[in-house]
Scaffold this active site. Sequence first.
Site, PDB file in Angstrom:
ATOM      1  N   GLU A 291       0.827  -1.218   0.000  1.00 42.61           N
ATOM      2  CA  GLU A 291       0.000   0.000   0.000  1.00 42.61           C
ATOM      3  C   GLU A 291       0.854   1.256   0.000  1.00 42.61           C
ATOM      4  O   GLU A 291       0.839   2.022   0.965  1.00 42.61           O
ATOM      5  CB  GLU A 291      -0.874   0.012   1.264  1.00 42.61           C
ATOM      6  N   PRO A 292       1.614   1.502  -1.061  1.00 42.90           N
ATOM      7  CA  PRO A 292       2.422   2.717  -1.077  1.00 42.90           C
ATOM      8  C   PRO A 292       1.544   3.956  -1.259  1.00 42.90           C
ATOM      9  O   PRO A 292       0.612   3.951  -2.058  1.00 42.90           O
ATOM     10  CB  PRO A 292       3.323   2.521  -2.300  1.00 42.90           C
ATOM     11  N   GLY A 293       1.821   4.976  -0.510  1.00 43.81           N
ATOM     12  CA  GLY A 293       1.115   6.252  -0.659  1.00 43.81           C
ATOM     13  C   GLY A 293       2.105   7.319  -1.058  1.00 43.81           C
ATOM     14  O   GLY A 293       2.204   7.741  -2.216  1.00 43.81           O
ATOM     15  N   ARG A 294       2.924   7.710  -0.064  1.00 42.51           N
ATOM     16  CA  ARG A 294       3.917   8.768  -0.262  1.00 42.51           C
ATOM     17  C   ARG A 294       4.800   8.504  -1.489  1.00 42.51           C
ATOM     18  O   ARG A 294       5.088   9.418  -2.255  1.00 42.51           O
ATOM     19  CB  ARG A 294       4.806   8.807   0.987  1.00 42.51           C
ATOM     20  N   TYR A 335       5.464  17.551  12.237  1.00 44.05           N
ATOM     21  CA  TYR A 335       6.547  16.554  12.365  1.00 44.05           C
ATOM     22  C   TYR A 335       7.941  17.168  12.258  1.00 44.05           C
ATOM     23  O   TYR A 335       8.910  16.432  12.141  1.00 44.05           O
ATOM     24  CB  TYR A 335       6.446  15.512  11.240  1.00 44.05           C
ATOM     25  N   CYS A 362      -1.861  32.982  11.646  1.00 41.21           N
ATOM     26  CA  CYS A 362      -1.624  33.758  12.853  1.00 41.21           C
ATOM     27  C   CYS A 362      -1.090  32.827  13.925  1.00 41.21           C
ATOM     28  O   CYS A 362      -1.803  32.500  14.878  1.00 41.21           O
ATOM     29  CB  CYS A 362      -2.939  34.393  13.265  1.00 41.21           C
ATOM     30  N   GLU A 363       0.140  32.385  13.734  1.00 39.08           N
ATOM     31  CA  GLU A 363       0.709  31.370  14.617  1.00 39.08           C
ATOM     32  C   GLU A 363       2.221  31.303  14.368  1.00 39.08           C
ATOM     33  O   GLU A 363       2.645  31.093  13.234  1.00 39.08           O
ATOM     34  CB  GLU A 363       0.032  30.027  14.275  1.00 39.08           C
ATOM     35  N   TYR A 391       0.377  13.901   1.567  1.00 37.55           N
ATOM     36  CA  TYR A 391       0.027  14.418   2.897  1.00 37.55           C
ATOM     37  C   TYR A 391       0.144  15.944   2.979  1.00 37.55           C
ATOM     38  O   TYR A 391       0.490  16.487   4.020  1.00 37.55           O
ATOM     39  CB  TYR A 391       0.878  13.746   3.989  1.00 37.55           C
TER      40      TYR A 391
HETATM   41  N1  LLP Z   1      -1.104   1.555   4.690  1.00 37.00           N
HETATM   42  C1  LLP Z   1      -1.483   1.901   5.928  1.00 37.00           C
HETATM   43  C2  LLP Z   1      -2.272   0.966   6.727  1.00 37.00           C
HETATM   44  C3  LLP Z   1      -1.132   3.150   6.447  1.00 37.00           C
HETATM   45  O1  LLP Z   1      -1.502   3.460   7.677  1.00 37.00           O
HETATM   46  C4  LLP Z   1      -0.385   4.049   5.652  1.00 37.00           C
HETATM   47  C5  LLP Z   1      -0.031   5.363   6.158  1.00 37.00           C
HETATM   48  C6  LLP Z   1      -0.031   3.663   4.356  1.00 37.00           C
HETATM   49  C7  LLP Z   1      -0.394   2.400   3.907  1.00 37.00           C
HETATM   50  C8  LLP Z   1       0.738   4.552   3.426  1.00 37.00           C
HETATM   51  O2  LLP Z   1       2.000   4.859   3.924  1.00 37.00           O
HETATM   52  P1  LLP Z   1       3.089   5.628   3.005  1.00 37.00           P
HETATM   53  O3  LLP Z   1       3.463   4.680   1.907  1.00 37.00           O
HETATM   54  O4  LLP Z   1       2.433   6.833   2.480  1.00 37.00           O
HETATM   55  O5  LLP Z   1       4.195   5.923   3.925  1.00 37.00           O
HETATM   56  N2  LLP Z   1       0.704  12.043   7.682  1.00 37.00           N
HETATM   57  C9  LLP Z   1       2.009  11.420   7.834  1.00 37.00           C
HETATM   58  C10 LLP Z   1       2.012  10.005   7.328  1.00 37.00           C
HETATM   59  C11 LLP Z   1       0.999   9.134   8.016  1.00 37.00           C
HETATM   60  C12 LLP Z   1       0.942   7.781   7.382  1.00 37.00           C
HETATM   61  C13 LLP Z   1      -0.264   7.061   7.833  1.00 37.00           C
HETATM   62  N3  LLP Z   1      -0.437   5.785   7.273  1.00 37.00           N
HETATM   63  C14 LLP Z   1       3.039  12.248   7.082  1.00 37.00           C
HETATM   64  O6  LLP Z   1       2.686  13.306   6.574  1.00 37.00           O
HETATM   65  O7  LLP Z   1       4.197  11.896   7.050  1.00 37.00           O
END
Ligand code: LLP
Length: 444
Positions: A291-294, A335, A362-363, A391
């Site tokens: 499950e890649p997101g970033r 972060y 304003c912070e 994100y």
């Molecule tokens: N799968 C699950 C179950 C997750 O909880 C996450 C991210 C992903 C996949 C995707 O992860 P990635 O490949 O994007 O690293 N808001 C934070 C990141 C929180 C990630 C939450 N879960 C940031 O801005 O760094």
Amino acid sequence: MFLHGTSRINEAGHLEIGGCDVTELKAEYGTPLYIMDEQLIRRRAREYVDAFTASGLGFQVAYASKAFSVMAMCRIADEEGLSLDVVSDGELYTALQAGFPAERIHFHGNNKTPDEIEMAISAGIGCFVVDNLVELRLLQAIAAGKGASVKILLRVTPGVEAHAHHAYASTGQTDSKFGFDIGNGSAFEAVRLASDQANLQLLGVHSHIGSQIFETEGFQLAVERIAEFTRKVKEELNIDFPVVNLGGGFGIRYVDGDTPLAVSEYVAAITDAVKTHFAGISDKLPEIWVEPGRSIVGDAGTTLYTVGTSKEIPGVRKYVAVDGGMTDNPRPALYESKYEAMLANRAKEANEEAVSIAGKCCESGDMLIWDVELPKVESGDLLAVACTGAYNYSMASNYNRIRRPAVVFVQNGHSDLVVRRESHQDIIANDVVPQRIAKQPVTK
Ligand code: LLP
């Protein structure tokens, strides 16, 4: 600033992304503006698909839509053959409205509501990733009520602490709000219980060990622990797991010094570990889901701002303020995340001064970058901040009633608006003034 994907400096000394000059994008769409390099998004998606195809294992690459969930992105994920991870009815609705095939949607989250479960079962989604026993019982009851048979994975914590960029981004350790722990036996009990539910089909387990991870050891250790667990489940309960989901967390390069691996290296480490540790447990090796997101969208995004005011404190520092900030990128405030930037309208000029980039909220904590080297910055200059594809838009807020920026996709010299800039009307769209205190708007 490091130039990602199709980004380059053109003859005019302007930053160009996807063949589009950012000064022209500013003229057309205004700032702040999220600019997404469509070709780079597609390239990253293909890197995953190609690496898994090369492994010979069955697989699904589920784009974690929480990183950047908009309908146009769902279309690209679908076109590239990805599956989709959603965590709420909002992300699910976005995907369904974009025509994303329901059977390739996986539903995550540690507190899915009855309404969300109903909606997802009615839509016919491919899989629920069940987080806890309350959810397991609820899901069984709702599925039974609808006469549905629902595929599930159980989320487990394998006891792996990945070296994530921030403690809030680590999830695979025992002390986590997510999932059933393997170490203390609760995952085993959950398997026993889940396999007994008439309307649930248990496909296997899921683990997500953290985010922005730069090495393979954590993933390999997670595979090893899950394989041991799978072996025990097979031996003691005679249950096979046809699927193992290893979550996301693959790192990207935000700043100099970040050392992510190539997508193919992460995938090869995982698939090799699966071949080693799962050999002989069942007749067939499991299908691997990730499950890649970033790593799909992160480095494809650039945020373009217009410089406004500045303030020099002699002997201390110079603050330069832009027309956005923590409302469009809360990550530095949340972060202490680091970013790189450039003057996008004078990108060939030599750096002359170190300045700190402030947002307009304003912070005091609304700072995007501390001490970045730039040419002499003037009001009206364009500042580009790289690597904002993940994100940022998805965590943007209306704090101070600041309107969320537009998002454009750029490719081959074309730009397409995929999210329009919020209007003043949008800002008050959900406000309701009770009749007894209502007044006419001031229109002067
Ligand atoms: N799968 C699950 C179950 C997750 O909880 C996450 C991210 C992903 C996949 C995707 O992860 P990635 O490949 O994007 O690293 N808001 C934070 C990141 C929180 C990630 C939450 N879960 C940031 O801005 O760094």
